[in-house]
Every structure is written in C-alpha cells, then in structure tokens.
Design a protein around this motif. Structure first.
Motif, PDB file in Angstrom:
ATOM      1  N   GLY A 121      27.382  38.263 -26.723  1.00  0.00           N
ATOM      2  CA  GLY A 121      26.532  38.303 -25.868  1.00  0.00           C
ATOM      3  C   GLY A 121      25.622  39.816 -25.944  1.00  0.00           C
ATOM      4  N   HIS A 140      20.516  38.278 -27.606  1.00  0.00           N
ATOM      5  CA  HIS A 140      19.944  37.421 -27.245  1.00  0.00           C
ATOM      6  C   HIS A 140      18.602  36.366 -27.977  1.00  0.00           C
ATOM      7  CE1 HIS A 140      22.467  39.487 -24.091  1.00  0.00           C
ATOM      8  NE2 HIS A 140      21.710  40.218 -23.562  1.00  0.00           N
ATOM      9  N   ARG A 150      27.769  33.333 -19.262  1.00  0.00           N
ATOM     10  CA  ARG A 150      26.308  33.621 -19.532  1.00  0.00           C
ATOM     11  C   ARG A 150      25.202  33.996 -18.185  1.00  0.00           C
ATOM     12  NH1 ARG A 150      22.395  29.956 -20.560  1.00  0.00           N
ATOM     13  NH2 ARG A 150      20.702  29.379 -20.118  1.00  0.00           N
ATOM     14  N   HIS A 176      24.528  37.771 -18.830  1.00  0.00           N
ATOM     15  CA  HIS A 176      23.585  37.676 -19.528  1.00  0.00           C
ATOM     16  C   HIS A 176      21.984  37.442 -19.014  1.00  0.00           C
ATOM     17  CE1 HIS A 176      25.861  40.221 -21.771  1.00  0.00           C
ATOM     18  NE2 HIS A 176      26.296  39.621 -22.166  1.00  0.00           N
ATOM     19  N   ILE A 212      19.005  36.101 -21.288  1.00  0.00           N
ATOM     20  CA  ILE A 212      18.397  35.646 -21.802  1.00  0.00           C
ATOM     21  C   ILE A 212      17.380  34.780 -21.972  1.00  0.00           C
ATOM     22  CG2 ILE A 212      19.591  32.963 -22.177  1.00  0.00           C
ATOM     23  CD1 ILE A 212      22.069  34.166 -21.593  1.00  0.00           C
TER      24      ILE A 212
END
Length: 450
Positions: free
Chosen positions: A382, A385, A432, A435, A439
């Motif tokens: 992470g 991206h 997920r 971030h 993303i």
C-alpha cells in the motif's frame, strides 16, 4: 472455461482443485494478423486506428514447456507497446516472433501467423511446467513482462543485459490480453491482496519501468531531496514515477497536459506542477528547429517551483519533442534518464549543455526480476497505488487502444478478461479500506472518445 472462472470467483478452490480442472483446447485472445501488417501503409501515425488492426480470435492453448506456467487471465491492461504493436510501428512485431522462433525448438511455438499481444496480467496459475517449484496451480499472481533466457553470462549481473532479453506479449507471443497466457515462471509475482483483478493488473509494466528508471542504481539512483522533473506525470508511466518520487523523499516537478491531470498530481501529493498546455510551451519553432528561448523559459519556471534550484533528475519518455529542453534544464552533474520516445525516436539537443556541465544521459529499459519484485512489493504494502482510470471488456480492447493512442486517458486503462465484473479478487479488505481513496484517485470522468 466457465469452470475456471467459477473456481477463481469462489475464492475457496484449493491448489488441487485447480490442478484437476480440465484445460480448454482454445481460448479467446486479442490478436494481430501477420497478413495485415501493411494495413496502415502510407498513413501518418496519428491517422492509424488500432480498432481496425486488432482482432478477438479463438486460438489454441499453447504447449507448456519447462520453467513455464499457464495462467488464467482475470484482467490485463494497455501499455504504449501494445499501441505500437497495433499500429505496426516502428516495425511489425512478427519480425520479433520470427527471430525468437529460430532460437530453439521450444521457442518455435511463438512464430505464428497471429500475435497474442499484451504485457500485463493478474490471474491464477492453472499449470506449471517441469522444473517449476515456486508456484503451483491456484496461486493468485501478477506477471511482469521480462522474458529472458539467461544462458549467456551477460545477463547475470542484470537480466536486462542478456542478449536474449525480450518483452513478453510484444517480442514474444501468448500475451496477457487474453483469457489464458503463457509466461515464464520467473515472470510471476504475488498478486497484491487488497486490489481487485483489474487494479492489480495495472501497475506491472509501467511501475516496474518507473522503479528501475528512477529508483534503481541501474537508472537514476534517486535520493532524498532530489528535484525530479517528470514528463507526463498524469499518465500511465509518469503517475508511478510521481509516486516513487514522493515515497522516496524527492520533490517531483510534474509536467502535465491539462488542468484535470494537474489536479490528479495534487491528489497524489505533488505541489510543483506545470501545465504545459496552459503555459503554452513550444520547444520547436518548426519541424527542424528548436527554440532555446523556450528552454530558458521552462527552466525559469522550474526554479520558481523549486526555490531557485535546477532539477537533479529528468524522467524522460516523450523523446524528440522534449529532449532538448530536458538536457538544458538538468542541473550541472545531473542525470537525464530515458526509457522511451513516444513523440519520436530521433532526439536532438545542444551537446554543450551536456558535456560542459558534466550531465549524464542514461538509457533504461523495463526492469529485471528483482526490480519488478521490489516495485510489486511496494504496491502490495500500500505504498504505491494503481493509477487505473477506466476499464474495458476484452471485446473492446481496440477502443481502449484507440483512446490511449489519442491520449484520451489518464493513468492506466484496464481490460477485463475472465473476470465477469469489476471489483472482484480482493482478499485483504482491511488494507484496502485504509487506502481506498488513493486506489480510486484516477477514477475521474474521461474525455469523450472521437
């Protein structure tokens, strides 16, 4: 093929389940045809339309050889080499396949009247060939595009120096814009668990290229505090260079072509941004004559943004249009590192600004396995991206290539292969969620296609 998709989407199938699945005899793939290489004869590059040259064909599953893997491709993405392939520029790729086919009995498989293109994938290993120990059926993977034989000593310090180094899906067959792909096992890396299939397929080629070009000692060897001029900072390659610069404590000076791309760079954390369209930089007076006054104006603008400092590194890939300016604005002793020439291969610059100021020009081409692995590791953690902006189904790959060719895109353009929808394949939802904004940073409305 549906049994394969069902097993992947379930998220519960084990290695032995994938190993027991029957392989289809054929699969759908985006191809170029050898008998159409003169399709665009006489046309200028800008007038060539890749929608006319790419096909979606049913092709036989290739024989699996030692050290290789067959991968069920859930998603892929578009790179400029894919666009060049479809335009048959600078040369038709079938010459690459013919030369590779002469190398051995095994490589002869690649010399076919069709070329399955594409240099990225995210998917699941279906089969591995003799000698493969690191990977097994059911492993969720991404693939980098370095195909290398490593039978010569030249490549053993750096695999990119091997005389038989090739780019998979460009200089080899059975690429990633397909339902199944054939790769060397040494192309495989773990899929980032917090990303969907299409997100995971986006970084491969461009992120690894940017890592070597900017971070690796084989490229510019960027350090903390460096000022780094990044051309096309809102595009597929430049967006990763911007992230690597920020992640490594450098100061990216981002050159973009629109206000929207400038906003994306700000969202990534960059503060020094030049909109070359709004500021109307014209480095060429005409086709044959560059304008040093524009170089100086550009250099002055850079110093305004850096507190009076010149750039330590120029991240070059446009080529002909920008190269004279790049050499001029680099600080004394600095480095211009180049990996492409999207505006033309014949570069012209004033050599006085190179030799008298002890500057260096460094050529950089893709990345070796170690560099690709390090790039993928940063994505998986992470720290870097995906820059995915839009996703097309496999059937619309021609339109995707057209949009990239016309620069109607931001970041990277993805292609769904076997994945039945976007958003599938996420295994680490907690990472997920931390971030998610980053993303989705490039998920902005696209300019209309023409």
């Amino acid at each position: 093929m549906q049994d394969i998709v069902d097993a992947v989407v379930s998220g519960e199938a084990r290695s032995e389940d994938f190993a027991s699945l029957a392989l289809p005899e054929a699969y759908r793939a985006v191809t170029l045809h050898k008998d159409e290489t003169d399709l665009f004869a006489g046309l200028a590059t800008r007038d060539k339309d890749p929608r006319k040259s790419v096909h979606l064909d049913e092709v036989p599953v290739p024989e699996l050889g030692p050290g290789e893997a067959l991968v069920a491709v859930m998603a892929s993405s578009v790179n400029y080499n894919t666009v060049w392939s479809a335009l048959f520029e600078p040369l038709p790729t079938f010459g690459f396949l013919e030369r590779y086919g002469r190398l051995s009995e095994l490589t002869r498989r690649h010399d076919l009247p069709y070329h399955v293109i594409g240099s990225d994938l995210a998917g699941v290993v279906l089969r591995t060939g003799p000698g493969v120990r690191a990977w097994r059926p059911g492993d969720e993977v991404v693939a980098h595009c370095l195909s290398v034989e490593l039978e010569a000593p030249d490549g053993h310090d750096d695999a990119m120096l091997d005389p038989e180094q090739r780019i998979w899906g460009y200089e080899t067959n059975f690429g990633g814009l397909a339902q199944i792909a054939l790769v060397k096992s040494t192309q495989l890396m773990p899929k980032p668990r917090h990303l969907s299939w299409e997100e995971a397929a986006a970084p491969g080629l461009v992120a690894s290229t940017a890592y070597r070009q900017l971070v690796s000692p084989n490229g510019a060897g960027m350090k903390q505090g460096d000022n780094v001029l990044i051309w096309g900072a809102g595009g597929g390659l430049g967006s990763y260079a911007t992230q690597f610069a920020l992640n490594g404590g450098a100061n990216p000076v981002c050159v973009v072509s629109s206000a929207q791309k400038a906003d994306i760079c700000r969202a990534m954390g960059a503060t020094a941004i030049i909109d070359r369209t709004a500021e109307d930089y014209r480095f060429w007076k005409d086709e044959h004559t560059q304008d040093p006054k524009e170089w100086k104006r550009f250099g002055s603008r850079i110093r305004e943004l850096t507190g009076g400092e010149d750039v330590d590194i120029v991240f070059e890939h446009p080529g002909r249009e920008t190269f004279g300016a790049s050499v001029f604005v680099t600080r004394k002793g600095g480095t211009i590192v180049t990996c492409a020439s999207t505006s033309g291969y014949h570069h012209a610059y004033d050599n006085r600004y190179l030799w008298m100021s002890l500057k260096k020009i460094v050529g950089s081409h893709f990345a070796n396995y170690r560099e690709s692995w390090e790039s993928n590791r940063l994505v998986s953690r992470g720290r870097i991206h995906p820059t995915l902006s839009k996703v097309y189904p496999l059937e619309e790959t021609g339109q995707a290539l057209h949009d990239v060719h016309r620069n109607l895109h931001h970041g990277k353009v993805g292609i769904l292969a076997l994945a039945p929808a976007e958003g599938l394949g996420v295994r680490d939802h907690e990472l997920r969620e931390r971030h998610l904004d980053a993303i989705n940073r490039f998920r902005v409305p696209e300019p209309a296609s023409t």
